[in-house]
Design a protein around this motif. Structure first.
Motif, PDB file in Angstrom:
ATOM      1  N   TYR A 173       2.688  -1.504   7.074  1.00 35.23           N
ATOM      2  CA  TYR A 173       3.376  -2.515   6.269  1.00 35.23           C
ATOM      3  C   TYR A 173       4.836  -2.614   6.682  1.00 35.23           C
ATOM      4  O   TYR A 173       5.370  -3.706   6.913  1.00 35.23           O
ATOM      5  CB  TYR A 173       3.263  -2.148   4.792  1.00 35.23           C
ATOM      6  N   VAL A 183      -2.703   2.304  -3.703  1.00 30.63           N
ATOM      7  CA  VAL A 183      -2.090   2.669  -2.438  1.00 30.63           C
ATOM      8  C   VAL A 183      -1.193   1.557  -1.952  1.00 30.63           C
ATOM      9  O   VAL A 183      -0.095   1.792  -1.455  1.00 30.63           O
ATOM     10  CB  VAL A 183      -3.168   2.970  -1.376  1.00 30.63           C
ATOM     11  N   ILE A 184      -1.644   0.291  -2.115  1.00 29.39           N
ATOM     12  CA  ILE A 184      -0.832  -0.834  -1.689  1.00 29.39           C
ATOM     13  C   ILE A 184       0.427  -0.886  -2.527  1.00 29.39           C
ATOM     14  O   ILE A 184       1.515  -1.150  -2.020  1.00 29.39           O
ATOM     15  CB  ILE A 184      -1.600  -2.154  -1.810  1.00 29.39           C
ATOM     16  N   ILE A 189      -1.123   2.968   6.025  1.00 27.56           N
ATOM     17  CA  ILE A 189      -0.935   1.587   5.577  1.00 27.56           C
ATOM     18  C   ILE A 189       0.541   1.310   5.283  1.00 27.56           C
ATOM     19  O   ILE A 189       1.061   0.245   5.630  1.00 27.56           O
ATOM     20  CB  ILE A 189      -1.799   1.317   4.337  1.00 27.56           C
ATOM     21  N   ALA A 190       1.209   2.273   4.673  1.00 25.09           N
ATOM     22  CA  ALA A 190       2.633   2.068   4.382  1.00 25.09           C
ATOM     23  C   ALA A 190       3.421   1.882   5.676  1.00 25.09           C
ATOM     24  O   ALA A 190       4.324   1.045   5.765  1.00 25.09           O
ATOM     25  CB  ALA A 190       3.182   3.247   3.583  1.00 25.09           C
ATOM     26  N   VAL A 226       7.388   1.701  -1.623  1.00 29.85           N
ATOM     27  CA  VAL A 226       8.149   2.461  -0.620  1.00 29.85           C
ATOM     28  C   VAL A 226       8.968   1.509   0.226  1.00 29.85           C
ATOM     29  O   VAL A 226      10.150   1.707   0.460  1.00 29.85           O
ATOM     30  CB  VAL A 226       7.200   3.284   0.271  1.00 29.85           C
ATOM     31  N   ALA A 252       2.733   1.581  -1.218  1.00 27.37           N
ATOM     32  CA  ALA A 252       3.240   1.143   0.092  1.00 27.37           C
ATOM     33  C   ALA A 252       4.314   0.090  -0.084  1.00 27.37           C
ATOM     34  O   ALA A 252       5.368   0.149   0.527  1.00 27.37           O
ATOM     35  CB  ALA A 252       2.093   0.603   0.937  1.00 27.37           C
ATOM     36  N   VAL A 253       4.068  -0.865  -0.928  1.00 23.01           N
ATOM     37  CA  VAL A 253       5.051  -1.916  -1.161  1.00 23.01           C
ATOM     38  C   VAL A 253       6.268  -1.333  -1.853  1.00 23.01           C
ATOM     39  O   VAL A 253       7.401  -1.670  -1.543  1.00 23.01           O
ATOM     40  CB  VAL A 253       4.443  -3.044  -2.002  1.00 23.01           C
ATOM     41  N   ARG A 300       4.765  -6.096   8.676  1.00 27.03           N
ATOM     42  CA  ARG A 300       4.657  -7.109   7.630  1.00 27.03           C
ATOM     43  C   ARG A 300       5.437  -8.375   7.992  1.00 27.03           C
ATOM     44  O   ARG A 300       4.930  -9.497   7.865  1.00 27.03           O
ATOM     45  CB  ARG A 300       5.176  -6.539   6.315  1.00 27.03           C
ATOM     46  N   HIS A 330      -6.806  -1.823   2.883  1.00 27.22           N
ATOM     47  CA  HIS A 330      -6.923  -0.635   2.043  1.00 27.22           C
ATOM     48  C   HIS A 330      -8.354  -0.460   1.537  1.00 27.22           C
ATOM     49  O   HIS A 330      -8.895   0.645   1.520  1.00 27.22           O
ATOM     50  CB  HIS A 330      -5.958  -0.744   0.863  1.00 27.22           C
ATOM     51  N   ALA A 344      -4.052  -2.698  -5.235  1.00 27.31           N
ATOM     52  CA  ALA A 344      -4.595  -1.357  -5.330  1.00 27.31           C
ATOM     53  C   ALA A 344      -3.456  -0.356  -5.377  1.00 27.31           C
ATOM     54  O   ALA A 344      -2.367  -0.629  -4.904  1.00 27.31           O
ATOM     55  CB  ALA A 344      -5.472  -1.076  -4.116  1.00 27.31           C
ATOM     56  N   PHE A 391      -3.358  -6.822   3.617  1.00 26.37           N
ATOM     57  CA  PHE A 391      -3.118  -5.382   3.465  1.00 26.37           C
ATOM     58  C   PHE A 391      -4.018  -4.799   2.376  1.00 26.37           C
ATOM     59  O   PHE A 391      -4.501  -3.669   2.480  1.00 26.37           O
ATOM     60  CB  PHE A 391      -1.646  -5.111   3.148  1.00 26.37           C
TER      61      PHE A 391
END
Lengths: 348, 166
Positions: free
Chosen positions: B13, A99-100, B9-10, A106, A103-104, B17, B46, A97, B42
């Motif tokens: 993570y 947002v994920i 979420i970030a 970042v 996030a990843v 993680r 979301h 998605a 994750f």
């Protein structure tokens, strides 16, 4: 409950879990990105490795992947600098998605900026041409990084421009990965090893290699180059330039490093009686395993080649139909998957 | 008055993680599958943020999802084994990892792999993640009594396999 068992369980869990590190996860991600990039390249038919100054004739070119088999190319490469592969290297690849993905992305950018870790899977090469004369070239900046989905740009590694040479201390090790190459000019008198970046700049890693050393492989963890001199297998630590004298192994030919880090080596061994086998040696020359020559239930003999799965948990080997050839129905060679203890996992 | 519940979420993570992948690798053995399991967790967080009671519960949700996903991986492996013509199959460690783990640890981990999935999960959460009985029960969706019995039976089997003296 038994306290001794509890303590042993905790210790085993901790040891196993500590094998998982950010660095290892980053390498895994980079390997997956590279696989995806190679798939895209195959689809597009591109060959975008830039020209190496002074090495336009690759007739005797022998690219050797890290821990992989030797192949030959008879091509004349003259490509402009820059690489779409390099640009895609910075592109986020994870299918998730939005947002994920941010996030990843970042986390990935932070990891690159803070730890500077990348998973190298570049080839090592020995070429049969004289050392090149370096000439200044026009500005050759790396391609601009692609923006991530949130509009920010990924971190760009500083690359030495094409045609220029730097020292080992100038290598941006955090950026070394796909598109980078190790090259050693062939010839008995050459004692140098270079590391080329994707745009053609190079770094002198060592000028003190053993005379007549052959460059065989680049370890999967990117830290070492494997050199062979009259049956002795030495390792050069790329970051320090230190040469670790390795074992003398007779009647062997190197096949591949083990995966995923290259902490052992696979060889093809042939004795004076003409019998061949695959053997795995630790880096100090300790014999770890001699693979079976024949496998119960499989017709033929294990061939002198092997390829590890990416996670190193199994080995794909060929099966030669020795003794099975008839005048009317020559058998087809096959493949089998062997575990690290030599047992058969499956036949293909 | 409605509250705006924002799950970072970030931030989760970045902070958790690695530990979640380590927990997963104790269950599924290989790092690739473990990384996939956590990534899917994750993604699920979301997609299902609205179901999480409060941001503080997000880590518990992630842990629970990782366990469920790991269980699914193990089930698929068992199914694959039943349908492929295999002489023998085991969850093999990479050749390098074997070299990096002491023989004693390898022996213990090999014994843990032979335990039923539920016992293995309980022991992992108790002896590696250091969760309480209540937390383990919530993560696995079982009763506290089931946590106790699975832990006890799992340790008994381990002691027998490892030959540890009481």
């Amino acid at each position: 409950m038994n306290r001794q068992t509890e303590d042993r369980l905790r210790a085993a869990f901790d040891a196993k879990a500590e094998q998982v590190t950010d660095e290892r996860l980053d390498r895994l991600a980079a390997q997956r990105r590279q696989l995806l990039t190679e798939d895209l390249d195959d689809a597009e038919g591109s060959d975008d490795f830039p020209a190496i100054p002074g090495f336009t004739d690759f007739t005797d070119f022998e690219p050797v992947g890290p821990g992989g088999a030797v192949t030959r190319l008879d091509i004349d490469i003259d490509h402009p600098a820059g690489s779409s592969r390099h640009a895609r290297w910075f592109a986020p690849v994870l299918a998730a998605a939005a947002v994920i993905a941010v996030a990843v992305g970042v986390a990935a950018v932070s990891t690159v900026a803070d730890n500077g870790k990348r998973a190298p899977a570049p080839p090592a090469t020995q070429i049969d041409t004289p050392a090149p004369s370096l000439t200044p070239t026009p500005d050759n900046t790396p391609p601009a990084p692609e923006p991530t989905s949130n509009g920010s740009t990924a971190v760009t590694a500083p690359y030495l421009p094409r045609g220029q040479q730097g020292s080992r201390s100038q290598v941006p090790w955090s950026a070394v990965g796909p598109g980078w190459r190790l090259l050693k000019p062939a010839g008995d008198l050459s004692t140098t090893l270079y590391l080329y970046n994707p745009v053609g700049g190079r770094y002198l890693i060592s000028d003190q290699l053993p005379p007549q050393a052959q460059l065989l492989a680049w370890s999967p963890d990117g830290e070492r180059a494997l050199l062979s001199t009259a049956g002795r297998y030495d390792q050069l630590r790329l970051r320090s330039g230190q040469l670790d004298t390795g074992p003398q192994l007779e009647d062997t030919s190197f096949l591949t490093y083990t995966q995923p880090r290259g902490l052992a080596m696979l060889f093809h061994h042939g004795d004076s009686a003409g019998k061949f086998s695959l053997r795995r040696y630790a880096l100090d020359g300790t014999l770890q395993l001699t693979y079976p020559t024949t496998i119960k239930g499989v017709a033929g003999e294990v061939a002198g080649s092997g390829l590890y799965t990416a996670d190193g948990s199994a080995l794909v080997v060929g099966i030669n139909p020795v003794g099975l050839i008839t005048a009317t129905a020559p058998p087809t060679p096959g493949l089998v998957l062997l575990g690290n203890d030599g047992h058969l996992i499956r036949r293909f | 008055m409605t509250q705006s519940l924002t799950i970072d979420i970030a931030g989760l993570y970045a902070a958790h993680r690695l530990q979640l992948v380590r927990m997963a690798v104790l269950l599924v053995d290989d790092i690739g599958s473990a990384e996939d399991v956590v990534h899917d967790a994750f993604t699920a967080l979301h997609q299902n943020q609205g179901r999480v009671r409060e941001p503080a519960a997000a880590l518990g949700y992630l842990r629970m999802t990782v366990m469920n996903n790991a269980r699914s991986v193990l089930r698929k492996r068992q199914t694959a084994r039943r349908h492929l013509s295999l002489v023998r199959l085991q969850d093999a460690e990479p050749a390098d990892s074997e070299l990096m783990l002491a023989a004693a640890h390898q022996q213990v981990l090999a014994a843990v792999r032979k335990l039923p999935t539920r016992q293995r999960e309980v022991l992992t959460l108790r002896y590696w993640a250091n969760l309480s009985e209540a937390e383990i029960a919530e993560t696995l969706g079982i009763s506290r009594g089931a946590v106790k019995s699975n832990a006890s039976r799992g340790m008994d089997k381990l002691e027998t396999m490892l030959g540890d003296v009481r």
